[in-house]
Design an enzyme around this catalytic site. Sequence first.
Site, PDB file in Angstrom:
ATOM      1  CD  GLU A 164     143.918  37.126 -39.971  1.00 36.50           C
ATOM      2  OE1 GLU A 164     143.242  36.313 -40.626  1.00 36.50           O
ATOM      3  OE2 GLU A 164     144.782  37.857 -40.457  1.00 36.50           O
ATOM      4  CB  CYS A 223     139.103  30.763 -40.029  1.00 33.23           C
ATOM      5  SG  CYS A 223     140.757  30.230 -39.638  1.00 33.23           S
TER       6      CYS A 223
END
Lengths: 390, 516
Positions: free
Chosen positions: B281, B315
């Site tokens: 990720e 993120c």
Amino acid sequence: MSKTRVIVIGGGALGFSTALHLAETDEFEVTVLESQHIAEGSSSRSIGIVETQYMSSFDIAVRAFGLRFVGHLAENEGLTLNRNGYLRLASNDAALEAFQRSIALQREQGITGPRVLIRSEVEKLIPQISLHDRVGALYGPSDGYLDGHLYTNLLADLARRAGATVLQQAALLGAEHAADGTYRLQTRRGKLAADIVVNAAGGWAGRVGDLLDAPVEVKPQRHQAITVALSQSLGYVMPSVMDYVPGSGNPGLYFRHENIDKLFAGLHIEEAVESAADPDTYFQSGDQWFAEQIAEALASRLPGLEGAGLGSGWAGIYPMSTDHQPIVGPHPENPSVLLAVGAGGNGIQLSPAIGKTVSEYLTGRTPSLAGPGSPWDAARIARSSATAAN
Amino acid sequence: MSERLNYASKALTPDLSAAFELALADARDGDLAPVQHVIDGGPVAEGEIFTWEDPAAAPGRVVTEAHAATPDVVGRAVAAARAARKGWRALTGAERVEHLRCSQREFDERKVEIAGVISAETGKSRLEALGEAEEVVDLVKTYADQVEQSPESFATRMNTADPGETNTDLLRPYGAFGVIGPFNFPAALCVNMSAAALLAGNTVVLKPSAKAPRSGALIGEVLAKHVPAGVLNVVQGHAYVGQALAESDVDGIAFTGSAGVGWDLLRNLAAGPYAKPVLAEMGGKNVAVVGRTADLEAAAEGIARSAFGLSGQKCSACSRVVVHSAVHDDLVDRIAARVAEMSLAAPEDPGAFLGPVIDGVAVARFERAAELAKKDGRINAGGARPQGLEGHFVQPTLVTDLPLGHELTREELFLPFVTVTCVDSFQEALDEANATNYGLSAGVFSREQQEIDDFLDQIDAGVVYVNRRSGATTGAWPGIQSFCGWKASGSSGKGGLGPWYLQGFMREQSRTLPVS
Ligand SMILES: Cc1cc2nc3c(=O)[nH]c(=O)nc-3n(C[C@H](O)[C@H](O)[C@H](O)COP(=O)(O)OP(=O)(O)OC[C@H]3O[C@@H](n4cnc5c(N)ncnc54)[C@H](O)[C@@H]3O)c2cc1C
């Protein structure tokens, strides 16, 4: 031009560190003679602690080199170096002040981790400890320990890889010293010629010195250590703890992590208090009185270790010089012989600096850590034998 | 702590605030002994000591010391994880859940302590840190619930063609996973990957971020305590330790971090005789699209929260706004007004909304970005380092008037830095929104259903939000959103926190057996 032939007598930590440092220069043909097997003397019987918590800039510098050296082996050569940290306990404020000075000296040499812990901080670090009669400690978090046997064998492998020859079961039996300074050595594996001989024979260094006609006084002192079996794992790695007060004349308790359910413990002293043992015939197992002494000392210092029992003990030799500092460098009366002896209870951690120093002498450089005039300078044994003669 | 927090929470009770402050002070004092590795159920103190300094203080305040694993330590940790595979995968899903529930309870009891350590190491505000500690608990709970609810631990009875046979399709663990954690959610993301790997029946070697070693160690310590020895191991250290782990004998890697590192990892691990699974990720260049009919108050609020929360180091942080020209100036003014009110402070300050960025490297990146913005566009708010604050603080920064396609609108910065791009139609807005390599999260603000439909149909992003005032692109929560990045943002098309994550840690086996 053929290379200078160097024969190192003694396959312990000092002998192999010397052999490795010499072989790496590529200027020498290096042979190590070991009377039994690699590391069968003191080097496999040690507790293996490597640390820098000393009070003088010299003592710190030689150990800092040692710590960096073994750190390098851990990063690159697979040596297991357990950085469990090291604590030197203090019984009064004067000791704490000395520790502060040590920290300043260590910082000058790039060792920034060490700090003084007050009693409550030590108790936080080691919940099982009792410090009613101590005020604090000097803590070196990067210090560690290794297995002396594995370490010495790794040095031997590296020395071989660098071109050295290792002869085991090859005791030095006698020596002829020719007028041109070269040696012919009689060994159990035949005769060998050498331009230079290094005496690294640990507790046997005195005898080897006599065979080489390069006398040196090293007292083999018997010292013991013992396994402490924990009743349950601690959940943290026990730091090494040294409860010896330098100069006190009394041995102090020390202990460290060994594995998840074991500690090692012993009694340390840097003065030569006992009479010399015979390194060939001394009693290699632990004694009952020692176990009792340790049990008592542990009960008062680590009362929180409930249910711990003592396991097997063993004994080994501290090769002690008369002034308790190693003797490193050319023999004052016989420059074909170099000394790497007398490391006492510190020979594992000092072995890198000792090997480097011998190699610097032989390559004609001024030793960077412990040259002429330093506490290790072998010239001092000439002075002391001169005084003894008067 | 009875209050439940999440990333949209705005206030704490005084009790909780006080408890947090104690935990923060405790964590800043640090443990006296350097953080140790965990191998085969026991602590290991090998490797040189490295330090991590408090990003919210003047340089030099060490908060954590830790041992950096040597290659040998990594090797032993992997060996321990491999040796534990057989015993761990032999357990039923329900038995593994039981082990993990013990960790869930302990995480719950230690939430404030965990938050204190997170804040000490990352400088994040108390709300963010306590939210993260809450997420730690919910992550374990979410995945444990999923295992409990999956029929027969992910086994499917298949059709049978031959009456003498039974046919079953199983999901079975790969074996031992290397788990590499990031600094921004140093506890939650270590738990996310590790708990999922464990519940799927894998053993784990966890490498927490070197920028928050104690946060990861705390997670590792708790997880390891409640599973058999060797099932969860922890090694500490810098990138090369992660590298060594990735190149070791593990059966797969779970990684959260930057796209550069993640895609290198993927390419390297795919280069062998067969490709090991890499569940990665990675970052984003997350966009908020604002149409001409949008509720601009809601948009400005959602954008400011997502752009500047955790100093832009999520993120999913919003780092780009694409807005219709008709409302551009109005929106910019409203965001700027919010920026002016944001308090920048260390976590001991209860009013802090933004903390520092993580380190000097991030500050340097900020300074370069600000310079570029000044040269090629216009800085509407921020753009400098704040006066009178020690530590790695940078101002929340709002930039407009950059030419279309400018690098500041394409590359991830991981800073409290947002660009606003002006376009003349909604379709242009969508095209601009998709014009990056990333595709993690995206938000839309509009009152026109057609625009919302077009956005949902066309946006290349895994996590999308519509008219969300509490966060334009951020705020994903286990079991509520999935964190499924597209394109450069994720390697598997399935996200953490979501319903398909666990399955990524397993591979299919079709079993045809004779009827006995
Ligand atoms: C219980 C205990 C704990 C210790 N703990 C520590 C510690 O924590 N840290 C530390 O730094 N140090 C410690 N030491 C000290 C350390 O072990 C020694 O200082 C070190 O091993 C000395 O190394 P050496 O090479 O000089 O001697 P040795 O290892 O004894 O090597 C000398 C070698 O010479 C060989 N030899 C002898 N005669 C001949 C001959 N005629 N021909 C050929 N070879 C010969 C011997 O067989 C022997 O192998 C400890 C020692 C003991 C006993």
